[in-house]
Design an enzyme around this catalytic site. Sequence first.
Site, short mmCIF file in Angstrom:
data_model
loop_
_atom_site.label_atom_id
_atom_site.label_comp_id
_atom_site.label_asym_id
_atom_site.label_seq_id
_atom_site.Cartn_x
_atom_site.Cartn_y
_atom_site.Cartn_z
N THR A 1 0.81 -1.21 0.00
CA THR A 1 0.00 0.00 0.00
C THR A 1 0.85 1.27 0.00
O THR A 1 2.05 1.25 0.25
CB THR A 1 -0.92 0.03 1.24
OG1 THR A 1 -0.14 0.11 2.41
CG2 THR A 1 -1.81 -1.20 1.28
N ASP A 2 0.16 2.39 -0.27
CA ASP A 2 0.79 3.70 -0.19
C ASP A 2 0.49 4.29 1.18
O ASP A 2 -0.03 3.60 2.06
CB ASP A 2 0.32 4.61 -1.33
CG ASP A 2 -1.18 4.86 -1.31
OD1 ASP A 2 -1.84 4.59 -0.28
OD2 ASP A 2 -1.70 5.31 -2.34
N PHE A 3 0.74 5.54 1.37
CA PHE A 3 0.55 6.16 2.68
C PHE A 3 -0.92 6.24 3.10
O PHE A 3 -1.22 6.45 4.27
CB PHE A 3 1.19 7.55 2.74
CG PHE A 3 0.50 8.57 1.91
CD1 PHE A 3 -0.45 9.42 2.47
CD2 PHE A 3 0.78 8.70 0.54
CE1 PHE A 3 -1.10 10.37 1.70
CE2 PHE A 3 0.12 9.64 -0.23
CZ PHE A 3 -0.82 10.48 0.35
#
Length: 139
Positions: free
Chosen positions: A12-14
């Site tokens: 995932t990203d932030f």
Amino acid sequence: SLTVICLYYEDTDFCVVVYYANYLKCFERARTHYLEDRGLSVAGLMAEGTVFVVVHAEVHYRSPARYGETLVIETVVPEMTAVSITFAHVVKDKVSGRVVAEGSARLAATDGNGKVKRLDKATVAAIQSEGYSAERRHV
């Protein structure tokens, strides 16, 4: 062919949404499973002198996938030529069934040194065995 992938934090990203480029990794895993389901090993093909390289890839993002979800990837081969295979993928959330992404990748068969080569008869037969769908649309 179906592949199940659990999403980890590293995917995932932030915002805890799957990072867009990671769908290409999911497609790669699904292609490997597709071949293995038909008795073809990527390592075995490489040992016999066939190395696949991606020459075109597309991803259409439909709905965000998030950390902790489990995805199911349906993979079919809508097109095959003497030297290439196109894999089409539909990625869905395992629980809800919502479509997360769709995409495709065309792979060329090479000799491992960058020279394109014909697919051998055994590989073509294995791919055409179960689940080959030339009439299915290219996603």
